[in-house]
Enzyme design. Structure first.
Site, PDB file in Angstrom:
ATOM      1  N   CYS A 187       0.836  -1.141  -0.092  1.00 11.15           N
ATOM      2  CA  CYS A 187      -0.018  -0.034  -0.009  1.00 11.15           C
ATOM      3  C   CYS A 187       0.860   1.365   0.006  1.00 11.15           C
ATOM      4  O   CYS A 187       2.188   1.356   0.406  1.00 11.15           O
ATOM      5  CB  CYS A 187      -0.834   0.241   1.005  1.00 11.15           C
ATOM      6  SG  CYS A 187      -1.761  -1.491   1.675  1.00 11.15           S
ATOM      7  N   ASN A 244      -2.315   1.889   6.204  1.00 12.69           N
ATOM      8  CA  ASN A 244      -1.315   0.665   5.862  1.00 12.69           C
ATOM      9  C   ASN A 244      -1.174  -0.310   7.002  1.00 12.69           C
ATOM     10  O   ASN A 244      -0.985   0.316   8.045  1.00 12.69           O
ATOM     11  CB  ASN A 244      -0.070   1.284   5.210  1.00 12.69           C
ATOM     12  CG  ASN A 244       0.091   1.940   3.988  1.00 12.69           C
ATOM     13  OD1 ASN A 244      -1.041   1.930   3.239  1.00 12.69           O
ATOM     14  ND2 ASN A 244       1.266   2.479   3.678  1.00 12.69           N
ATOM     15  N   GLY A 245      -1.163  -1.508   6.985  1.00  9.63           N
ATOM     16  CA  GLY A 245      -1.113  -2.326   8.020  1.00  9.63           C
ATOM     17  C   GLY A 245      -2.319  -3.299   8.151  1.00  9.63           C
ATOM     18  O   GLY A 245      -3.263  -3.379   7.282  1.00  9.63           O
ATOM     19  N   LYS A 304      13.502 -14.644  -9.694  1.00 13.93           N
ATOM     20  CA  LYS A 304      13.309 -13.550 -10.438  1.00 13.93           C
ATOM     21  C   LYS A 304      12.395 -14.062 -11.620  1.00 13.93           C
ATOM     22  O   LYS A 304      11.469 -13.384 -11.842  1.00 13.93           O
ATOM     23  CB  LYS A 304      14.593 -13.136 -11.138  1.00 13.93           C
ATOM     24  CG  LYS A 304      15.475 -12.038 -10.359  1.00 13.93           C
ATOM     25  CD  LYS A 304      14.778 -10.806  -9.991  1.00 13.93           C
ATOM     26  CE  LYS A 304      14.862 -10.420  -8.860  1.00 13.93           C
ATOM     27  NZ  LYS A 304      14.219 -11.195  -7.529  1.00 13.93           N
ATOM     28  N   LYS A 349       6.006  -4.453  -3.264  1.00  7.59           N
ATOM     29  CA  LYS A 349       7.470  -3.998  -2.707  1.00  7.59           C
ATOM     30  C   LYS A 349       7.892  -4.347  -1.483  1.00  7.59           C
ATOM     31  O   LYS A 349       8.928  -4.954  -1.010  1.00  7.59           O
ATOM     32  CB  LYS A 349       7.943  -2.561  -3.411  1.00  7.59           C
ATOM     33  CG  LYS A 349       9.249  -2.398  -3.168  1.00  7.59           C
ATOM     34  CD  LYS A 349      10.168  -3.223  -4.137  1.00  7.59           C
ATOM     35  CE  LYS A 349      11.416  -2.632  -4.199  1.00  7.59           C
ATOM     36  NZ  LYS A 349      12.417  -3.707  -4.923  1.00  7.59           N
ATOM     37  N   GLU A 358       8.759 -14.633 -10.626  1.00  8.77           N
ATOM     38  CA  GLU A 358       7.893 -13.622 -10.063  1.00  8.77           C
ATOM     39  C   GLU A 358       7.399 -12.663 -10.980  1.00  8.77           C
ATOM     40  O   GLU A 358       6.637 -11.841 -10.879  1.00  8.77           O
ATOM     41  CB  GLU A 358       8.678 -12.836  -8.837  1.00  8.77           C
ATOM     42  CG  GLU A 358       9.992 -11.914  -9.234  1.00  8.77           C
ATOM     43  CD  GLU A 358      10.720 -11.541  -7.836  1.00  8.77           C
ATOM     44  OE1 GLU A 358       9.803 -11.177  -6.935  1.00  8.77           O
ATOM     45  OE2 GLU A 358      11.804 -11.243  -8.050  1.00  8.77           O
ATOM     46  N   GLU A 380      17.988 -17.489  -6.402  1.00  6.26           N
ATOM     47  CA  GLU A 380      17.678 -16.039  -6.825  1.00  6.26           C
ATOM     48  C   GLU A 380      17.012 -16.304  -8.275  1.00  6.26           C
ATOM     49  O   GLU A 380      16.027 -15.299  -8.713  1.00  6.26           O
ATOM     50  CB  GLU A 380      18.541 -15.165  -6.504  1.00  6.26           C
ATOM     51  CG  GLU A 380      18.386 -13.845  -6.953  1.00  6.26           C
ATOM     52  CD  GLU A 380      17.147 -13.023  -6.293  1.00  6.26           C
ATOM     53  OE1 GLU A 380      16.570 -11.966  -6.625  1.00  6.26           O
ATOM     54  OE2 GLU A 380      16.527 -13.640  -5.408  1.00  6.26           O
ATOM     55  N   ARG A 420       4.608  -0.321  -5.251  1.00 11.17           N
ATOM     56  CA  ARG A 420       4.552  -1.085  -3.790  1.00 11.17           C
ATOM     57  C   ARG A 420       3.489  -2.100  -4.084  1.00 11.17           C
ATOM     58  O   ARG A 420       3.322  -3.056  -3.015  1.00 11.17           O
ATOM     59  CB  ARG A 420       4.282  -0.153  -2.821  1.00 11.17           C
ATOM     60  CG  ARG A 420       5.614   0.806  -2.411  1.00 11.17           C
ATOM     61  CD  ARG A 420       4.874   1.989  -1.427  1.00 11.17           C
ATOM     62  NE  ARG A 420       4.698   1.466  -0.092  1.00 11.17           N
ATOM     63  CZ  ARG A 420       5.493   1.264   0.693  1.00 11.17           C
ATOM     64  NH1 ARG A 420       6.552   1.721   0.793  1.00 11.17           N
ATOM     65  NH2 ARG A 420       4.962   1.019   1.985  1.00 11.17           N
ATOM     66  N   HIS A 446      17.240 -37.821  -6.281  1.00 11.94           N
ATOM     67  CA  HIS A 446      16.611 -38.174  -5.094  1.00 11.94           C
ATOM     68  C   HIS A 446      14.905 -37.660  -5.494  1.00 11.94           C
ATOM     69  O   HIS A 446      14.319 -37.198  -4.255  1.00 11.94           O
ATOM     70  CB  HIS A 446      17.155 -37.499  -3.606  1.00 11.94           C
ATOM     71  CG  HIS A 446      18.401 -37.987  -3.692  1.00 11.94           C
ATOM     72  ND1 HIS A 446      18.641 -39.118  -2.963  1.00 11.94           N
ATOM     73  CD2 HIS A 446      19.778 -37.529  -3.653  1.00 11.94           C
ATOM     74  CE1 HIS A 446      19.769 -39.477  -2.827  1.00 11.94           C
ATOM     75  NE2 HIS A 446      20.617 -38.507  -3.213  1.00 11.94           N
ATOM     76  N   TRP A 472      -3.956  -2.556  -0.958  1.00 14.31           N
ATOM     77  CA  TRP A 472      -3.439  -3.893  -1.295  1.00 14.31           C
ATOM     78  C   TRP A 472      -4.419  -4.639  -0.475  1.00 14.31           C
ATOM     79  O   TRP A 472      -4.076  -4.681   0.821  1.00 14.31           O
ATOM     80  CB  TRP A 472      -2.092  -4.205  -1.434  1.00 14.31           C
ATOM     81  CG  TRP A 472      -1.650  -5.662  -2.004  1.00 14.31           C
ATOM     82  CD1 TRP A 472      -1.368  -5.550  -3.430  1.00 14.31           C
ATOM     83  CD2 TRP A 472      -1.541  -6.799  -1.602  1.00 14.31           C
ATOM     84  NE1 TRP A 472      -0.974  -7.019  -3.360  1.00 14.31           N
ATOM     85  CE2 TRP A 472      -0.993  -7.675  -2.410  1.00 14.31           C
ATOM     86  CE3 TRP A 472      -1.717  -7.204  -0.080  1.00 14.31           C
ATOM     87  CZ2 TRP A 472      -0.803  -9.071  -2.127  1.00 14.31           C
ATOM     88  CZ3 TRP A 472      -1.569  -8.596   0.184  1.00 14.31           C
ATOM     89  CH2 TRP A 472      -1.065  -9.551  -0.729  1.00 14.31           C
TER      90      TRP A 472
END
Length: 609
Positions: A2, A101-102, A486, A604, A489, A482, A27, A505, A75
């Site tokens: 947010c 926010n939160g 990348k 973000k 996402e 990583e 964000r 395995h 969000w």
């Protein structure tokens, strides 16, 4: 997650709020809205969807005149994305409007309490509770109402509160969610990120938890929860608006990939003096390091992957056992740590909720804490015993690139520093490694233009893949984590990273005809073993794209496609091999028409659990 922007001053507020919200789009959000004070009333315009819709509804802010207001990008956490659930939320009397926010963890309890007092709820959000609660306590004194309301809230929050009776100021408060105050001659601001206000001012005030600020046209007043006024120092932001613009690149992500050499230089340069690593910004001594029998690294996402690299490097250089823990799991497993444990916390924003909670748990258990963050004055930086900043500058794209690279760099620096104090490596070896570290920015600067067209070509071949695998051993495996993240996402392609030795395995059962396998072969001592792994997957029909160092051109004989990176010390190889993987992910996502800077469902800064 947010974004919050607030302004009061001599200029029209709505255009400033809209501009600030656009700068916070990275964000992640699903709706947007603004609240403007107009002649003793509060005008609210909000909508599900992008800020461009809000911009059209207000004609760029012209339809909502007024010099005081707050704005928000949401969000969804409580209630689906919708016009009604969008922020700002208004109290039943119409006097109070809130952006948040939160997460308010006790909102159901408060909702029921307020219902019994006659308040009617129109949304499914936890935030509407705050608007009604402030209104319930408001008797003409906004500060008094804020203190009483905040004392009843449980959870994390950054709040911007407008009151119709206050045409020249609004209120804000934070707890475990980022919020800063900006100061300028034209007026004053609040924002959840400095990028929202950097085009207007570089003078900012960082709020601490449970500090309430009244933001007025002529200045600000900050108070603690006892309503005692407190002095807040003013800080100067050291970067300018150009750093938050695309600078001619199609996407922020590509710009930030290309900025990595400069970001790594900025991170290294102040910490090297006469060929030695000097970390003046931390207080850890040789005696402190000798007291530690274990290092625990905790982080989320890409920062966690940086921590995996750090484990290999720290253990080899310091000979102290290192474990890496996901921050979201750390505090729920009753970790066995004490005063003989160093806990290293890694977070780009310095506000990641799970990571902040892990830090607090580590401190509660008596551990020494060292944070690696990018944002000065962030919650994690303030809570830690020591902090090392990455100096990556603002990172706008949701998918991190330069922040990850600078986190690696700081981990290298810290490992060399600790090895020097402990005497676990000869001075000559440390000197050689410092030289290799100093060379990294130049090597990446040369690698970027060299591999960029090659990764475009390979992306054009493989962008249609639906599932693929990354494999590697040792530090190559850490880098593979990583690279895989990348790709998935930003391109939404299913991708998994595996330690190459684990293929037999179970995982090799998923290798079939035409399956893409990206093999990282940059650890020279394990090169032959990786060639064997490549043969294993190719025998089952896989198509292999391999990364190897320039001296191992023979990889082309084993792989279908080969990408070469420069030589460096094996401990630092992840910094080089991640570059082509970032570019590959970028160009695959571009070929698939994905929203690269704002991938779906992602944000973000993850400031809620």
């Amino acid at each position: 997650m947010c974004g919050i922007v607030g302004f009061v001053g001599r200029m029209e507020a709505a255009p400033i709020l809209l501009e600030g919200l656009k700068r916070l789009e990275y964000r992640g959000y699903d709706s947007a809205g603004i609240a403007i004070e107009q002649d003793g009333k509060i005008e609210i315009v909000k909508t599900k969807g992008r800020i461009c819709c809000l911009d059209d509804m207000t004609d760029g802010g012209k339809k909502t005149p007024g010099t005081l207001g707050v704005g928000h990008t949401r969000w969804a956490t409580h209630g689906e994305p919708s016009d009604v659930n969008s922020h700002p939320h208004r109290s039943m009397s119409g006097k109070i409007a809130v952006v948040h926010n939160g997460i308010i963890e006790n909102y159901m309890e408060l909702r029921e309490y307020l219902r019994k007092k006659g308040f009617v709820f129109v949304s499914d959000t936890d935030t509407e509770v705050v608007a009604h609660l402030v209104d319930y306590y408001y008797k003409g004194d906004l500060l008094e109402a804020m203190v009483k309301a905040v004392n009843r809230l449980e959870g994390s929050y950054a709040l911007g509160v407008v009151c119709a009776d206050y045409p020249d100021r609004f209120a804000a408060v934070r707890k475990a969610s980022p919020l800063i105050v900006g100061l300028s001659e034209e007026g004053n601001f609040i924002a959840s990120d400095v990028t929202a206000l950097i085009s207007y001012t570089k003078r900012v005030v960082y709020l601490e938890d449970d500090e309430i600020v009244l933001v007025g046209r002529e200045g600000i007043q900050a108070f603690n929860m006892n309503k005692e006024e407190i002095d807040k120092p003013v800080s100067e932001v050291t970067w300018n608006i150009d750093a938050a613009e695309k600078g001619g690149y199609e996407h922020f992500m590509l710009k930030e990939i290309m900025e990595q050499p400069a970001a790594i230089r900025e991170t290294i340069r102040p910490r090297l003096k006469e060929g030695q690593v000097v970390l003046d910004d931390i207080q850890l001594t040789a005696a402190d390091l000798q007291n530690f029998n274990r290092i625990v690294i905790t982080a989320c996402g890409s920062a966690y992957h940086a921590g995996v690299v750090g484990k290999y490097v720290l253990e080899e250089l310091t000979r102290i056992p290192v474990e890496v823990d996901l921050a979201s799991e750390f505090r729920y497993r009753q970790p066995i740590i004490d005063e003989h444990t160093l806990v290293v916390i890694i977070s780009q924003s310095g506000e990641t909720a799970d990571t902040l909670a892990a830090l607090k748990e580590a401190k509660r258990l008596g551990a020494r804490t060292l944070s690696i963050v990018n944002v000065v004055g962030s919650a994690i930086a303030k809570e830690s015993d020591d902090v090392l900043y990455t100096w990556a500058g603002p990172e706008i794209a949701v998918a991190t690139t330069k922040a990850y690279s600078t986190q690696l760099t700081v981990l290298y620096l810290f490992a060399l520093y600790a090895a020097g104090l402990l005497g676990t490596r000869p001075a000559a070896e440390i000197s050689r490694l410092v030289q290799a570290l100093e060379a990294l920015p130049d090597q990446i600067e040369a690698l970027l233009p060299a591999c960029k067209p090659e990764m475009q070509r390979l992306a054009a071949i493989f962008y249609g893949c639906e599932n693929l695998f990354f494999i590697g051993r040792n530090l190559d495996y850490a880098a593979a984590l990583e690279g895989s993240l990348k790709l998935k996402e930003i391109s939404y392609i299913h991708s998994e990273a595996y330690a190459a030795g684990e293929l037999k395995h179970g995982t090799i059962s998923l290798i079939d005809e035409g399956r893409l396998v990206i093999a990282l072969c940059c650890q020279d001592r394990l090169f032959d073993k990786m060639r064997s792994n490549i043969r294993e997957v190719k025998a089952r029909g896989a198509v292999v794209m391999a990364l190897a160092t320039a001296q191992n051109k023979a990889i082309a004989e084993s792989a279908d496609q080969a990408v070469l990176v420069p030589e460096t010390d094996p401990l630092f190889m992840a910094s080089l091999e991640v570059v082509p993987l970032q570019l590959f992910a970028y160009y695959v996502a571009s070929a698939n028409g994905c929203d690269i800077d704002k991938p779906r469902n992602l944000a973000k800064s993850v400031t809620v659990e």
